[in-house]
Design an enzyme around this catalytic site. Sequence first.
Site, PDB file in Angstrom:
ATOM      1  N   HIS A  56      20.540 -15.089  31.214  1.00  5.20           N
ATOM      2  CA  HIS A  56      21.312 -14.106  30.428  1.00  5.20           C
ATOM      3  C   HIS A  56      22.110 -13.184  31.357  1.00  5.20           C
ATOM      4  O   HIS A  56      21.882 -11.964  31.404  1.00  5.20           O
ATOM      5  CB  HIS A  56      20.370 -13.293  29.524  1.00  5.20           C
ATOM      6  N   ILE A  57      23.048 -13.806  32.074  1.00  3.90           N
ATOM      7  CA  ILE A  57      23.795 -13.048  33.092  1.00  3.90           C
ATOM      8  C   ILE A  57      25.302 -12.993  32.783  1.00  3.90           C
ATOM      9  O   ILE A  57      26.117 -12.830  33.690  1.00  3.90           O
ATOM     10  CB  ILE A  57      23.580 -13.639  34.504  1.00  3.90           C
ATOM     11  N   GLY A  58      25.646 -13.132  31.482  1.00  4.85           N
ATOM     12  CA  GLY A  58      27.066 -13.149  31.118  1.00  4.85           C
ATOM     13  C   GLY A  58      27.860 -11.975  31.688  1.00  4.85           C
ATOM     14  O   GLY A  58      28.972 -12.147  32.177  1.00  4.85           O
ATOM     15  N   ARG A  73      34.971 -17.136  11.534  1.00  2.00           N
ATOM     16  CA  ARG A  73      34.983 -16.630  10.157  1.00  2.00           C
ATOM     17  C   ARG A  73      36.424 -16.437   9.681  1.00  2.00           C
ATOM     18  O   ARG A  73      36.789 -16.774   8.583  1.00  2.00           O
ATOM     19  CB  ARG A  73      34.302 -15.257  10.144  1.00  2.00           C
ATOM     20  N   ILE A 110      35.524 -12.793  23.540  1.00  4.91           N
ATOM     21  CA  ILE A 110      34.969 -13.703  24.566  1.00  4.91           C
ATOM     22  C   ILE A 110      35.504 -15.120  24.327  1.00  4.91           C
ATOM     23  O   ILE A 110      35.986 -15.783  25.250  1.00  4.91           O
ATOM     24  CB  ILE A 110      33.426 -13.680  24.547  1.00  4.91           C
ATOM     25  N   ARG A 162      23.706 -16.238  21.846  1.00  6.26           N
ATOM     26  CA  ARG A 162      22.299 -15.849  21.739  1.00  6.26           C
ATOM     27  C   ARG A 162      21.482 -17.113  21.509  1.00  6.26           C
ATOM     28  O   ARG A 162      21.929 -18.045  20.824  1.00  6.26           O
ATOM     29  CB  ARG A 162      22.077 -14.904  20.543  1.00  6.26           C
ATOM     30  N   GLU A 189      13.361 -14.978  26.036  1.00  7.48           N
ATOM     31  CA  GLU A 189      13.909 -14.881  27.388  1.00  7.48           C
ATOM     32  C   GLU A 189      12.955 -14.044  28.218  1.00  7.48           C
ATOM     33  O   GLU A 189      12.666 -12.919  27.820  1.00  7.48           O
ATOM     34  CB  GLU A 189      15.292 -14.210  27.375  1.00  7.48           C
ATOM     35  N   GLY A 204      36.111 -14.506  18.984  1.00  5.67           N
ATOM     36  CA  GLY A 204      36.304 -13.075  19.228  1.00  5.67           C
ATOM     37  C   GLY A 204      36.916 -12.928  20.607  1.00  5.67           C
ATOM     38  O   GLY A 204      37.549 -13.858  21.121  1.00  5.67           O
TER      39      GLY A 204
HETATM   40  O1  LIG Z   1      24.432 -10.367  25.967  1.00  2.41           O
HETATM   41  C1  LIG Z   1      25.303  -9.653  26.308  1.00  2.41           C
HETATM   42  C2  LIG Z   1      26.125  -8.893  25.410  1.00  2.41           C
HETATM   43  O2  LIG Z   1      25.754  -8.753  24.232  1.00  2.41           O
HETATM   44  O3  LIG Z   1      27.169  -8.402  25.844  1.00  2.41           O
END
Ligand SMILES: O=CC(=O)O
Length: 339
Positions: free
Chosen positions: A303-305, A193, A173, A255, A284, A171
């Site tokens: 979880h700091i994306g 997919r 990202i 995730r 988490e 996608g």
């Molecule tokens: O976890 C972060 C998001 O879903 O953007």
Amino acid sequence: MTDLGLHMGQAMGDQDLPGVLVSDLEGPHGICEDHAEDLKRHFNLITMQDFLENKAQLGPQIQAVYIWCGRPAVSQELLHSLPSLKIVASAGAGLDHLDLGLMASFGVKVANTPHAVSSPTADLGMALLLAAARRVVEGHQLAVSPHTENFPTDYMGQQVTGATLGIIGMGSIGYKIAQRARAFEMKIVYHNRKRRKLEEEEAVGAIYCERLDDLLQWSDFVMLAVSLTPQTQGLIRKRELRLMKPTAILVNIGRGLLVDQEALVEALQTGLIKAAALDVTYPEPLPRDHPLLELKNVILTPHIGSATHQARRQMMENLVESILASLSGLPIPNEVLLK
Ligand SMILES: O=CC(=O)O
């Protein structure tokens, strides 16, 4: 911020502004503190605690739920108490915390902020890949330790330049990761997919792998950038880890539940794969006695994306735009189409 937004916020008194439910205004489970002032220009912010203390009066005033870092949770019970609700606006790209069928059944629209998060999350993916490959965290620990012998030969890592990167989930990202990896002269294979357009593949030099197994066998680095859905939950289990190279590094910015964590711990302990770098786990945070916390060949981030000042501000602004549009009956930017 949109003209529409400025107009509405300025023209009305606070009490006339649309009610928006937020988890809290401050604290670890609240919205970003420095966003509250901006939000209050447009909305009458109602915290979950205020709502719970006065459901009968506040419930009908709430027209939108503003979800920040997955909170508040939107349950069936909550939806029943919000008769004027038009939209659930959720920060981030992932929607696994929302029951979209439930929203549709209540006639509630949903919006998220996929564009704001894609670049910072891809940046973090590369940071984790590089850090795990070159053992940056172990190196830091050694450099600040009391040892004076500073250049040990046993801190050898994996070369990134020229290595094969397998991206699972192409996608926005995943695609941005491919763009970055190309600058590192990596060979890129991906599984998705749906195959990307030929010109998009060519622009980053990515090769489509129809079979996930092929990607796992070929890759030196495996990057999980796929959404969590019933189909992707547990995508990487013992069998998949066995297919990976013993020198391979797994990076997860999607995730935690994409991976069978017990199988991953075992794979890392037994040398089935070399290392893992995880921005996401389940739960988490992990319990303090979790084996992943003990392993030297694991890097964890909390979880700091999307955790940059710029991205978080853009996320907030995108949510405001979506809410205002929905309340005005206009097309909703970043609307999630509900089946
Ligand atoms: O976890 C972060 C998001 O879903 O953007």
